[in-house]
Enzyme design. Structure first.
Site, short mmCIF file in Angstrom:
data_model
loop_
_atom_site.label_atom_id
_atom_site.label_comp_id
_atom_site.label_asym_id
_atom_site.label_seq_id
_atom_site.Cartn_x
_atom_site.Cartn_y
_atom_site.Cartn_z
N ASP A 64 42.97 33.12 33.55
CA ASP A 64 43.84 31.78 33.71
C ASP A 64 45.81 33.45 33.67
O ASP A 64 45.50 34.48 33.38
CB ASP A 64 44.49 30.49 32.52
CG ASP A 64 44.37 31.49 31.41
OD1 ASP A 64 43.71 32.94 30.67
OD2 ASP A 64 44.81 30.64 30.07
N TYR A 66 48.43 36.05 32.38
CA TYR A 66 48.98 36.05 30.91
C TYR A 66 50.29 35.44 30.39
O TYR A 66 50.94 34.54 31.48
CB TYR A 66 50.02 37.71 31.52
CG TYR A 66 48.92 38.88 32.26
CD1 TYR A 66 47.68 39.44 31.15
CD2 TYR A 66 49.56 39.73 33.24
CE1 TYR A 66 47.08 40.14 31.66
CE2 TYR A 66 48.38 40.44 34.01
CZ TYR A 66 47.23 40.86 32.82
OH TYR A 66 46.39 41.86 33.30
N PHE A 77 45.36 39.63 37.28
CA PHE A 77 45.53 41.28 36.26
C PHE A 77 46.97 41.97 36.54
O PHE A 77 47.37 43.33 35.88
CB PHE A 77 44.41 42.18 37.09
CG PHE A 77 43.47 41.81 36.37
CD1 PHE A 77 42.47 41.47 35.13
CD2 PHE A 77 41.66 41.38 37.21
CE1 PHE A 77 40.99 41.61 34.68
CE2 PHE A 77 40.95 40.99 36.88
CZ PHE A 77 40.73 40.80 35.57
N HIS A 186 33.72 42.02 31.83
CA HIS A 186 35.10 41.92 31.40
C HIS A 186 35.37 43.77 31.58
O HIS A 186 35.02 43.96 30.58
CB HIS A 186 35.68 41.10 31.33
CG HIS A 186 36.54 40.70 31.46
ND1 HIS A 186 38.04 41.09 30.74
CD2 HIS A 186 37.31 39.79 32.50
CE1 HIS A 186 39.16 40.61 31.60
NE2 HIS A 186 39.25 38.76 31.92
#
Length: 224
Positions: A64, A66, A77, A186
């Protein structure tokens, strides 16, 4: 919510008529009216706006947006220019440096990737300020799953980079033999050392694209 205006519109049009999307639309509009929500509504569908369906070469899935001020602008990202680079993106840059020799830039603005055909898609598209995952389960997952199914149906080579458990869970939806699926932990500082570092996804991606007669991605984000 701003309309999607490129070829994604026709592909996703059936979703707009479904009951879950009507409820999602009402919920998100209410949240924007009454709460501080990221990204700004004009940036909500930037992943689709900047990377038309016909141009998608690579798919990177985030979770989701930031949730701190000034960061999110609709690409997973990525952060706006002038904003401190988040730790996960720093680790992505470190892997790029190790894999392809890219220098680590002074910004986290990834629009260059999106405009080359890298779909930077969060599976949930909105979040309340300072409340991670606060819009999980309101309907975005169903919408972005529809987008992933549309991508799976494309009869051309596409690379998926699935980083972390939520992204890797989408592998069950991907069964097109023309596509390449790359999986890794991740890039978060909590997990990058468990196999994200050294995964060499970026060079594998470009090798696959070149093998299929497709221009590779220029992954170097330049300094501002």
């Amino acid at each position: 919510m701003p309309p999607i205006s490129n070829d994604w519109l026709d592909a996703l049009r059936p979703e707009f008529k479904k009951e879950y999307y009507k409820q999602l639309y009402l919920k998100v509009n209410e949240e924007y009216r009454t709460q501080k929500i990221f990204p700004a509504s004009d940036d909500l569908f930037n992943a689709f706006h900047l990377t038309p369906l016909k141009d998608v070469k690579v798919v990177i899935l985030g979770q989701d947006p930031y949730h701190n001020d000034g960061q999110a602008h609709g690409l997973c990202f990525s952060v706006k220019k002038g904003v401190e680079i988040p730790p996960s993106l720093i680790n992505i840059y470190k892997e790029l440096q190790d894999d392809l020799g890219c220098y680590i830039p002074n910004n986290g603005y990834l629009e260059k990737w999106a405009r080359q055909g890298v779909l930077l898609l969060n599976t949930v598209l909105t979040v309340r300020a300072h409340q991670a995952n606060s819009h999980k389960g309101i309907g975005w997952e169903e919408f972005t799953d529809a987008a992933i199914r549309i991508l799976n149906e494309q009869d051309r080579p596409i690379v998926y980079m699935l980083w972390g458990s939520p992204a890797r869970a989408k592998k069950a939806m991907l069964n097109n033999p023309r596509h390449l699926i790359l999986e890794a932990p991740h890039p978060s500082p909590l997990s990058a050392y468990r196999g994200f570092f050294g995964c060499k996804h970026f060079s594998q991606c470009n090798s696959f694209l070149i093998l299929n007669g497709i221009d590779p991605i220029d992954w170097q984000i330049e300094n501002i």
